[in-house]
Design an enzyme around this catalytic site. Structure first.
Site, PDB file in Angstrom:
ATOM      1  N   ASP A  33       0.750  -1.495  -0.137  1.00  0.00           N
ATOM      2  CA  ASP A  33      -0.423  -0.235  -0.144  1.00  0.00           C
ATOM      3  C   ASP A  33       0.887   0.964  -0.013  1.00  0.00           C
ATOM      4  OD1 ASP A  33      -2.611  -1.278   0.197  1.00  0.00           O
ATOM      5  OD2 ASP A  33      -2.358  -1.542   2.091  1.00  0.00           O
TER       6      ASP A  33
ATOM      7  N   GLU B  70      -0.291   9.278   1.763  1.00  0.00           N
ATOM      8  CA  GLU B  70      -1.751  10.593   2.167  1.00  0.00           C
ATOM      9  C   GLU B  70      -1.500   9.602   3.461  1.00  0.00           C
ATOM     10  OE1 GLU B  70      -5.379  12.293   1.783  1.00  0.00           O
ATOM     11  OE2 GLU B  70      -5.824  10.201   2.058  1.00  0.00           O
ATOM     12  N   ASP B  71      -1.397   8.507   4.095  1.00  0.00           N
ATOM     13  CA  ASP B  71      -1.784   7.998   5.252  1.00  0.00           C
ATOM     14  C   ASP B  71      -0.850   8.053   6.461  1.00  0.00           C
ATOM     15  OD1 ASP B  71      -4.458   7.491   4.860  1.00  0.00           O
ATOM     16  OD2 ASP B  71      -3.636   5.621   3.410  1.00  0.00           O
TER      17      ASP B  71
ATOM     18  N   ARG C  94       1.102  -1.159   7.229  1.00  0.00           N
ATOM     19  CA  ARG C  94       1.695  -0.153   6.769  1.00  0.00           C
ATOM     20  C   ARG C  94       2.678   0.721   7.368  1.00  0.00           C
ATOM     21  NH1 ARG C  94      -3.095   2.859   4.112  1.00  0.00           N
ATOM     22  NH2 ARG C  94      -0.678   3.307   2.707  1.00  0.00           N
TER      23      ARG C  94
ATOM     24  N   ARG D  89      -9.276   2.392  11.627  1.00  0.00           N
ATOM     25  CA  ARG D  89      -8.020   2.940  11.687  1.00  0.00           C
ATOM     26  C   ARG D  89      -7.225   3.970  12.786  1.00  0.00           C
ATOM     27  NH1 ARG D  89      -5.536   1.383   6.284  1.00  0.00           N
ATOM     28  NH2 ARG D  89      -6.928  -0.310   5.856  1.00  0.00           N
TER      29      ARG D  89
ATOM     30  N   HIS E 151     -12.217   5.890   6.052  1.00  0.00           N
ATOM     31  CA  HIS E 151     -11.778   6.518   6.270  1.00  0.00           C
ATOM     32  C   HIS E 151     -12.903   8.111   6.068  1.00  0.00           C
ATOM     33  CE1 HIS E 151      -7.565   5.293   5.383  1.00  0.00           C
ATOM     34  NE2 HIS E 151      -7.706   4.961   6.574  1.00  0.00           N
TER      35      HIS E 151
ATOM     36  N   CYS F   4      -5.502  10.345  -1.963  1.00  0.00           N
ATOM     37  CA  CYS F   4      -4.614   8.882  -1.061  1.00  0.00           C
ATOM     38  C   CYS F   4      -3.334   9.180  -1.763  1.00  0.00           C
ATOM     39  CB  CYS F   4      -4.881   7.949  -1.152  1.00  0.00           C
ATOM     40  SG  CYS F   4      -7.139   7.725  -1.149  1.00  0.00           S
TER      41      CYS F   4
HETATM   42  C1  CIR Z   1      -5.682   0.567   3.136  1.00  0.00           C
HETATM   43  O1  CIR Z   1      -6.481  -0.532   3.375  1.00  0.00           O
HETATM   44  O2  CIR Z   1      -4.581   0.978   3.427  1.00  0.00           O
HETATM   45  C2  CIR Z   1      -5.506   0.847   1.426  1.00  0.00           C
HETATM   46  N1  CIR Z   1      -5.460  -0.218   0.412  1.00  0.00           N
HETATM   47  C3  CIR Z   1      -6.405   2.035   1.289  1.00  0.00           C
HETATM   48  C4  CIR Z   1      -5.802   3.714   1.901  1.00  0.00           C
HETATM   49  C5  CIR Z   1      -5.826   4.527   1.062  1.00  0.00           C
HETATM   50  N2  CIR Z   1      -6.050   5.679   1.435  1.00  0.00           N
HETATM   51  C6  CIR Z   1      -7.094   6.709   1.589  1.00  0.00           C
HETATM   52  O3  CIR Z   1      -8.185   6.353   1.634  1.00  0.00           O
HETATM   53  N3  CIR Z   1      -5.790   7.347   2.510  1.00  0.00           N
END
Ligand code: CIR
Length: 259
Positions: A61, A66-67, A86, A131, A161, A252
């Protein structure tokens, strides 16, 4: 003032991405790479200088930068992502951010995903999600309040999210799905509802006088385009279908910072 967009290539292991609300579908890596290149081009059309963090092919991922960080004007807060798989994605992103910002961190046991953080002016709305924990929100509040920013927790249900449920498409205009989040939580703002046939259509990336948006959402984009036209803002439609299968939207895949 320059706008910098930090991005990271699609990982070769993207097919092993985390999934919460979607069932696994094959992801075409080459198509995802092409679409990501188009996304970078859209960022450049919006006036961003694109900075690429090295690929992390063993971290499925990693493209969703962004995360792993929240960027304020004054500092960058490295998050502690809610998905344990992650948690190593942040290191290289931190190295890129450290050129532009002082770095602070969300620390154990708190968790926070950047996808849960929506900035509207000096307010950060933070989704309380699978999360992001209350402790994560509290730690962000401590960092942000030093710079006069307010943090407000918002409950989200039925989506990954907060920014799957709502994003900003102007100074005080939100595009949202009110079945995932209570629009009343955002106070006096203009609210555009996604088309009911497109529940995932709330994720748009607003940069200056442009909004980058997935072309798949044909119904919502019609309404959004009309709204934006009146505000001299261009809707820049891109194909983001491959990474959508990994539960990623257009916000993201970058971190935008004034530099
Ligand atoms: C996840 O589940 O963490 C990733 N497959 C997708 C993350 C998407 N990120 C976001 O919306 N900020």
């Amino acid at each position: 003032m320059t706008l910098t967009a930090i991005v990271r290539p699609v990982s070769r292991s993207i097919a092993q991405c985390e999934l919460t609300h979607l069932s696994r579908e094959p992801i075409d890596y080459d198509a995802a790479v092409r679409q990501h290149a188009d996304y970078e081009a859209a960022l450049m059309r919006s006036g961003c200088e694109v900075v690429r963090v090295p690929a992390a092919d063993d971290m499925p991922d990693a493209v969703f930068v962004e995360d792993v960080a929240i960027v304020l004007d004054e500092l960058a807060v490295m998050t502690r992502p809610g998905a344990p798989a992650r948690r190593d994605e942040g290191f290289e992103v931190e190295a890129a951010l450290a050129r532009f910002r002082k770095i602070v961190r969300i620390t154990e046991p708190a968790t926070l995903d950047g996808g849960d953080v929506l900035r509207v002016g000096r307010t950060f709305f933070v989704g309380r999600s699978a999360r992001t924990s209350n402790e994560g929100i509290e730690q962000l509040r401590r960092h942000a309040s030093e710079f006069g920013c307010e943090v407000r927790a918002v409950d989200v249900h039925g989506c990954l999210h907060l920014k799957s449920a709502v994003t900003a498409v102007g100074e005080s205009t939100l595009l949202g799905n009110s079945t995932y989040v209570d629009r009343g939580a955002f106070g006096e703002v203009d609210w555009i509802d996604v088309d009911a046939r497109e529940p995932m259509a709330a994720n748009a990336l607003w940069i200056g006088n442009r909004v980058i948006y997935p072309k798949a959402f044909v119904h919502t984009s019609r309404v959004l385009r009309e709204h934006l036209k009146a505000r001299k803002t261009t809707l820049d439609l891109i194909d983001a279908s491959e990474l959508a299968k990994a539960e990623g939207g257009v916000t993201c895949c970058c971190l935008i910072l004034r530099t």
